[in-house]
Design a protein around this motif. Structure first.
Motif, short mmCIF file in Angstrom:
data_model
loop_
_atom_site.label_atom_id
_atom_site.label_comp_id
_atom_site.label_asym_id
_atom_site.label_seq_id
_atom_site.Cartn_x
_atom_site.Cartn_y
_atom_site.Cartn_z
N PRO A 167 0.80 -1.23 0.00
CA PRO A 167 0.00 0.00 0.00
C PRO A 167 0.84 1.28 0.00
O PRO A 167 0.37 2.32 -0.42
N CYS A 168 2.06 1.20 0.46
CA CYS A 168 2.89 2.40 0.55
C CYS A 168 3.94 2.48 -0.56
O CYS A 168 4.78 3.37 -0.54
N CYS A 169 3.90 1.55 -1.52
CA CYS A 169 4.88 1.59 -2.60
C CYS A 169 4.79 2.91 -3.35
O CYS A 169 3.71 3.35 -3.72
N ARG B 88 9.91 7.25 -3.08
CA ARG B 88 10.23 8.02 -4.29
C ARG B 88 9.48 9.35 -4.30
O ARG B 88 10.00 10.36 -4.77
N ALA B 89 8.25 9.36 -3.77
CA ALA B 89 7.49 10.61 -3.71
C ALA B 89 8.18 11.63 -2.80
O ALA B 89 8.31 12.80 -3.16
N ASP C 224 -0.11 9.43 -4.60
CA ASP C 224 -0.92 10.64 -4.39
C ASP C 224 -1.14 10.99 -2.93
O ASP C 224 -1.43 12.13 -2.60
N LEU C 225 -1.01 10.03 -2.05
CA LEU C 225 -1.31 10.27 -0.63
C LEU C 225 -0.05 10.40 0.24
O LEU C 225 -0.14 10.32 1.46
N PHE C 226 1.10 10.65 -0.37
CA PHE C 226 2.32 10.75 0.42
C PHE C 226 2.26 11.87 1.44
O PHE C 226 2.84 11.79 2.51
N TRP C 227 1.52 12.92 1.14
CA TRP C 227 1.43 14.08 2.04
C TRP C 227 0.67 13.74 3.33
O TRP C 227 0.74 14.47 4.30
N LEU C 228 -0.07 12.62 3.33
CA LEU C 228 -0.81 12.23 4.54
C LEU C 228 0.10 11.66 5.63
O LEU C 228 -0.30 11.61 6.79
N VAL C 229 1.30 11.24 5.28
CA VAL C 229 2.19 10.62 6.27
C VAL C 229 2.52 11.59 7.41
O VAL C 229 2.35 11.24 8.58
N TYR D 32 -7.40 3.56 -1.63
CA TYR D 32 -6.52 4.03 -2.70
C TYR D 32 -5.66 2.88 -3.22
O TYR D 32 -5.45 2.75 -4.43
N TYR D 33 -5.18 2.06 -2.31
CA TYR D 33 -4.38 0.88 -2.68
C TYR D 33 -5.19 -0.07 -3.55
O TYR D 33 -4.69 -0.56 -4.58
N LEU D 34 -6.43 -0.33 -3.17
CA LEU D 34 -7.27 -1.22 -3.97
C LEU D 34 -7.50 -0.66 -5.37
O LEU D 34 -7.44 -1.39 -6.38
N ILE D 35 -7.73 0.64 -5.46
CA ILE D 35 -7.92 1.28 -6.77
C ILE D 35 -6.65 1.14 -7.61
O ILE D 35 -6.71 0.82 -8.80
N ARG D 36 -5.50 1.36 -6.98
CA ARG D 36 -4.23 1.21 -7.71
C ARG D 36 -4.02 -0.23 -8.17
O ARG D 36 -3.53 -0.45 -9.27
#
Length: 92
Positions: free
Chosen positions: A18-20, A24-25, A42-47, A79-83
């Motif tokens: 899920p965090c792949c 890199r982001a 897209d969700l790297f800013w949530l960390v 988001y992971y499932l969508i990816r």
């Protein structure tokens, strides 16, 4: 800057975790490439937001913060499932 890092989850299961893309982001963001950072995850800013809310929860012990943490985890999982369904269009 190219990162040569192998995800342990991917090495074992042969599918991205899920965090792949987050490493890199963040590297792209720190290099000044904001747009490129969003192409990796897209969700790297949530960390950082997640860790801020986690600290607030640990200090104040309010259930509201726990609900926020669980909601953020759920959003990341969706988001992971969508990816996965789209075949990781950003690459991995």
């Amino acid at each position: 800057m190219e990162i040569n890092y192998r995800c342990p989850f991917r090495l074992v299961t042969n599918i991205p975790c899920p965090c792949c893309g987050m490493t890199r982001a963040f590297c792209s963001l720190l290099s000044g490439h904001m747009t490129r950072a969003f192409t990796f995850h897209d969700l790297f800013w949530l960390v950082p937001v997640f860790f801020l809310i986690l600290v607030l929860y640990l200090v104040k012990k309010k259930r509201f913060y726990l609900k926020l943490l669980l909601s953020m985890g759920g959003i990341n999982f969706l988001y992971y499932l969508i990816r996965l369904i789209l075949g990781f269009p950003q690459g991995f």
